[in-house]
Design a protein around this motif. Structure first.
Motif, PDB file in Angstrom:
ATOM      1  N   ALA A 136     -58.298 -68.887  25.220  1.00 61.06           N
ATOM      2  CA  ALA A 136     -57.887 -69.899  26.187  1.00 61.06           C
ATOM      3  C   ALA A 136     -58.587 -71.228  25.900  1.00 61.06           C
ATOM      4  CB  ALA A 136     -58.191 -69.432  27.602  1.00 61.06           C
ATOM      5  N   GLN A 137     -59.881 -71.159  25.604  1.00 62.23           N
ATOM      6  CA  GLN A 137     -60.653 -72.370  25.378  1.00 62.23           C
ATOM      7  C   GLN A 137     -60.445 -72.942  23.980  1.00 62.23           C
ATOM      8  OE1 GLN A 137     -64.594 -70.923  26.271  1.00 62.23           O
ATOM      9  NE2 GLN A 137     -64.161 -70.705  28.462  1.00 62.23           N
ATOM     10  N   GLY A 138     -60.286 -72.050  22.997  1.00 64.76           N
ATOM     11  CA  GLY A 138     -60.188 -72.515  21.619  1.00 64.76           C
ATOM     12  C   GLY A 138     -58.787 -72.815  21.144  1.00 64.76           C
ATOM     13  N   ALA A 139     -57.778 -72.144  21.723  1.00 63.44           N
ATOM     14  CA  ALA A 139     -56.409 -72.315  21.246  1.00 63.44           C
ATOM     15  C   ALA A 139     -55.400 -72.565  22.359  1.00 63.44           C
ATOM     16  CB  ALA A 139     -55.993 -71.081  20.439  1.00 63.44           C
ATOM     17  N   GLY A 140     -55.853 -72.543  23.595  1.00 66.50           N
ATOM     18  CA  GLY A 140     -54.951 -72.826  24.701  1.00 66.50           C
ATOM     19  C   GLY A 140     -54.013 -71.695  25.065  1.00 66.50           C
ATOM     20  N   VAL A 141     -54.344 -70.475  24.639  1.00 65.96           N
ATOM     21  CA  VAL A 141     -53.520 -69.307  24.949  1.00 65.96           C
ATOM     22  C   VAL A 141     -54.410 -68.223  25.545  1.00 65.96           C
ATOM     23  CG1 VAL A 141     -51.928 -67.571  24.062  1.00 65.96           C
ATOM     24  CG2 VAL A 141     -52.013 -69.823  22.993  1.00 65.96           C
ATOM     25  N   ALA A 142     -54.045 -67.709  26.711  1.00 70.52           N
ATOM     26  CA  ALA A 142     -54.832 -66.663  27.374  1.00 70.52           C
ATOM     27  C   ALA A 142     -54.104 -65.326  27.226  1.00 70.52           C
ATOM     28  CB  ALA A 142     -55.026 -66.997  28.849  1.00 70.52           C
ATOM     29  N   TYR A 143     -54.668 -64.438  26.433  1.00 68.89           N
ATOM     30  CA  TYR A 143     -54.036 -63.140  26.204  1.00 68.89           C
ATOM     31  C   TYR A 143     -54.456 -62.130  27.267  1.00 68.89           C
ATOM     32  CZ  TYR A 143     -52.610 -65.043  21.744  1.00 68.89           C
ATOM     33  OH  TYR A 143     -52.027 -65.834  20.781  1.00 68.89           O
ATOM     34  N   GLY A 144     -53.538 -61.181  27.537  1.00 72.37           N
ATOM     35  CA  GLY A 144     -53.769 -60.232  28.605  1.00 72.37           C
ATOM     36  C   GLY A 144     -53.447 -60.880  29.940  1.00 72.37           C
ATOM     37  N   LYS A 145     -53.646 -60.138  31.004  1.00 70.41           N
ATOM     38  CA  LYS A 145     -53.392 -60.696  32.330  1.00 70.41           C
ATOM     39  C   LYS A 145     -54.516 -60.295  33.273  1.00 70.41           C
ATOM     40  CE  LYS A 145     -50.504 -56.812  33.883  1.00 70.41           C
ATOM     41  NZ  LYS A 145     -49.190 -56.399  34.437  1.00 70.41           N
ATOM     42  N   MET A 146     -54.735 -61.117  34.263  1.00 73.59           N
ATOM     43  CA  MET A 146     -55.737 -60.835  35.269  1.00 73.59           C
ATOM     44  C   MET A 146     -55.154 -59.834  36.268  1.00 73.59           C
ATOM     45  SD  MET A 146     -58.195 -62.628  34.134  1.00 73.59           S
ATOM     46  CE  MET A 146     -59.393 -62.455  35.474  1.00 73.59           C
ATOM     47  N   GLU A 147     -55.913 -58.788  36.581  1.00 74.68           N
ATOM     48  CA  GLU A 147     -55.467 -57.745  37.496  1.00 74.68           C
ATOM     49  C   GLU A 147     -56.550 -57.465  38.523  1.00 74.68           C
ATOM     50  OE1 GLU A 147     -53.074 -54.505  35.144  1.00 74.68           O
ATOM     51  OE2 GLU A 147     -54.753 -55.156  33.886  1.00 74.68           O
ATOM     52  N   ARG A 148     -56.136 -57.184  39.743  1.00 75.04           N
ATOM     53  CA  ARG A 148     -57.101 -56.789  40.766  1.00 75.04           C
ATOM     54  C   ARG A 148     -57.629 -55.390  40.464  1.00 75.04           C
ATOM     55  NH1 ARG A 148     -56.843 -58.815  46.467  1.00 75.04           N
ATOM     56  NH2 ARG A 148     -57.220 -56.630  46.975  1.00 75.04           N
TER      57      ARG A 148
END
Length: 205
Positions: free
Chosen positions: A143-155
């Motif tokens: 996210a910080q280095g390439a602007g892409v956040a892999y996976g998803k946030m889950e409760r």
């Protein structure tokens, strides 16, 4: 004779550094995401909660002296890929490669991950930067280095936590934060934006 011994040691180190990579390691690229079944004490709980054999994840960096993995353990570290792979159950590994990203973007993501080297492992799976858990490191680095956040946030309460009450109380105390949001290795493995390069887990992808 001392100069001769020193010369032999230097030559051996030079040859080791220049030795060609073989097998799976030869196919790795900087920025590849690698997962395996950890032998850690919490691995079985992670597998049960996520319904996946994948309980640990790291990022590859390929250099002139071989392939390395940046991972969040205790503490965040950089370890040779061969040693990282051997640490997994039966040596099994899943290698994923981000699609539609340049080599420079993948390198920036790895550089971002390396900025956290030496930080403690986050046993409580928080989202602050003072400590890191494995999948948090990978998601944040990309996210910080390439602007892409892999996976998803889950409760936490959306995972299969039934039967894990004791382990959760040991980690969090009397009040387990079921509203806690986290990213898991299984979630990253399921991201369709990641291409499978190698898999010893045919049931996963």
């Amino acid at each position: 004779m001392r100069w001769w011994v020193m010369w032999m040691v230097w030559l051996g180190a030079l040859n080791a550094a220049a030795a060609p990579r073989e097998g799976l390691e030869a196919r790795l690229q900087t920025g590849d995401i690698v997962l395996h079944t950890s032998r850690s004490s919490q691995s079985q709980a992670i597998q049960k909660a996520t319904q996946s054999p994948l309980s640990h994840v790291g990022m590859v960096e390929v250099t002139e002296d071989g392939a390395w993995v940046v991972e969040a353990v205790q503490p965040v570290q950089r370890i040779r890929f061969s040693k990282w792979k051997a640490r997994g159950l039966k040596g099994g590994v899943l290698v994923l490669r981000p699609q539609a990203l340049t080599a420079a973007q993948r390198q920036r993501a790895v550089t971002s991950a390396k900025a956290h080297l030496g930080k403690p492992y986050d046993w409580r799976f928080g989202w602050g930067d003072e400590a890191m858990y494995c999948s948090e490191l990978v998601r944040k680095a990309y996210a910080q280095g390439a602007g892409v956040a892999y996976g998803k946030m889950e409760r936490l309460d959306s995972l299969r936590v039934k039967g894990l009450e004791q382990q959760l109380r040991e980690r969090y105390g009397k009040r387990v934060p079921l509203e806690l949001e986290l990213v898991t290795p299984a979630s990253i493995a399921a991201d369709v934006r990641l291409e499978v390069v190698h898999s010893d887990f045919p049931s996963v992808r």
